[in-house]
Design an enzyme around this catalytic site. Sequence first.
Site, mmCIF file in Angstrom:
data_model
loop_
_atom_site.group_PDB
_atom_site.id
_atom_site.type_symbol
_atom_site.label_atom_id
_atom_site.label_comp_id
_atom_site.label_asym_id
_atom_site.label_seq_id
_atom_site.Cartn_x
_atom_site.Cartn_y
_atom_site.Cartn_z
ATOM 1 N N HIS A 117 1.739 -6.147 -4.679
ATOM 2 C CA HIS A 117 0.145 -5.934 -5.246
ATOM 3 C C HIS A 117 -0.403 -4.649 -5.586
ATOM 4 C CE1 HIS A 117 0.387 -10.162 -3.513
ATOM 5 N NE2 HIS A 117 0.975 -9.766 -2.515
ATOM 6 N N ASP A 149 0.736 -1.115 0.154
ATOM 7 C CA ASP A 149 0.104 0.081 0.015
ATOM 8 C C ASP A 149 1.031 1.274 0.077
ATOM 9 O OD1 ASP A 149 -1.298 -2.195 1.909
ATOM 10 O OD2 ASP A 149 -2.825 -0.966 1.058
ATOM 11 N N THR A 156 -7.184 -0.702 -1.784
ATOM 12 C CA THR A 156 -6.124 -1.573 -1.754
ATOM 13 C C THR A 156 -6.129 -2.473 -0.492
ATOM 14 O OG1 THR A 156 -4.287 -0.189 -1.039
ATOM 15 C CG2 THR A 156 -4.696 -0.337 -3.322
HETATM 16 O O1 RIB Z 1 -3.287 -10.236 -0.655
HETATM 17 C C1 RIB Z 1 -2.610 -8.811 -0.733
HETATM 18 C C2 RIB Z 1 -3.312 -7.656 -0.373
HETATM 19 O O2 RIB Z 1 -3.489 -8.007 0.970
HETATM 20 C C3 RIB Z 1 -2.434 -6.485 -0.499
HETATM 21 O O3 RIB Z 1 -3.348 -5.362 -0.655
HETATM 22 C C4 RIB Z 1 -1.749 -6.415 0.831
HETATM 23 O O4 RIB Z 1 -1.321 -5.178 1.289
HETATM 24 C C5 RIB Z 1 -2.643 -7.280 1.743
HETATM 25 O O5 RIB Z 1 -3.712 -5.882 2.225
HETATM 26 CA CA CA Z 2 -3.168 -3.678 1.075
#
Ligand code: RIB
Ligand code: CA
Length: 327
Positions: free
Chosen positions: A241, A16, A125
């Site tokens: 991610h 994030d 996110t």
């Molecule tokens: O699975 C990955 C997600 O879960 C990402 O957004 C990570 O920061 C957690 O929130």
């Molecule tokens: Ca996240």
Amino acid sequence: MTHIPVILDCDPGHDDAFAILLAAAHPAIELLAITAVAGNASVAKTALNARRVCTVAGIEGVPIAAGLARPLHGAGIVAGDLHGESGLDGPGFGEPTVPLDPRDAITLLRETLLAHPVPVTLVPTGPLTNIAAFLLAHPDLAADRIDRIVLMGGSTGRGNRTPAAEFNIAADPEAADIVFSSGLDVTMIGLNVSHQAPAAPDVLTRLEALGTPLSRLCVELLTYFGTTYREVFGFAAPPLHDPLTVAHLIDPDLVTTVRAPVAVELTGTHTRGATVVDLDGVTGRPANARVGTAVDAPAFWDLIIDAVRTLSDRATPPSSPAPRANR
Ligand code: RIB
Ligand code: CA
């Protein structure tokens, strides 16, 4: 260049943090606000971490508000195994100078959407708790003032919290169901995409070569995240991610998407929180989302490196780092 107005709803969280940096740095994005949600850590910690990231990156004037502390149903889950007790373990952070907005996240979302002259893109996110709560509380405003939702979550394949469920969806399946059933323009960027773009050693080398306090902090974040991802999942390098959502907004071709029906499993004993993506159209259900399927990883990492370079000249190094242990 078009400026895409964005509200980032996040649970910092190492990845994030990079979504915040990219959204703040790139000229194609107008970062209007940041809302924190419980996920990787408690909402108190994720809100503090958002403030920490904005402080060290010199990101000012972007209001940060704390959202809901628990999912819509059931008890929350955290991801201390990957992100540490603080939710952002690794670097030492001083006290943030960026304040916490006195409004709660739902109020900040509402007032930001009302105040902006054009519809806004929401970029969640973390777990979708805040977003779902907003849609339930302000359905008309959502329809009129949300342009689209580009979220990190789910997967067209296996999960990472359970064999079936990705963490953000697993943390609040009912919230995810509300978002995917909302009729809004939803884009899902899941693990099947993020696992194609791990932060390989050359990424850390390129960040290190920038030689700034912010780039060194980013290396520390990725080093910590890489260690936990290796310990927990045996990955050689950590997938980052969350910033893939922002990267896709900046360059739509960077993540390939297809329209498909996405259903969120709510009752399965072993599958609750799974995103069931009908890529082959066998269910006959109408598509309700654009689903990420592939990524241009080199282009993605170029965006990340450029963002850190752009912010570096106005970043303030963390003051007298706190001990690395859980804070
Ligand atoms: O699975 C990955 C997600 O879960 C990402 O957004 C990570 O920061 C957690 O929130
Ligand atoms: Ca996240």
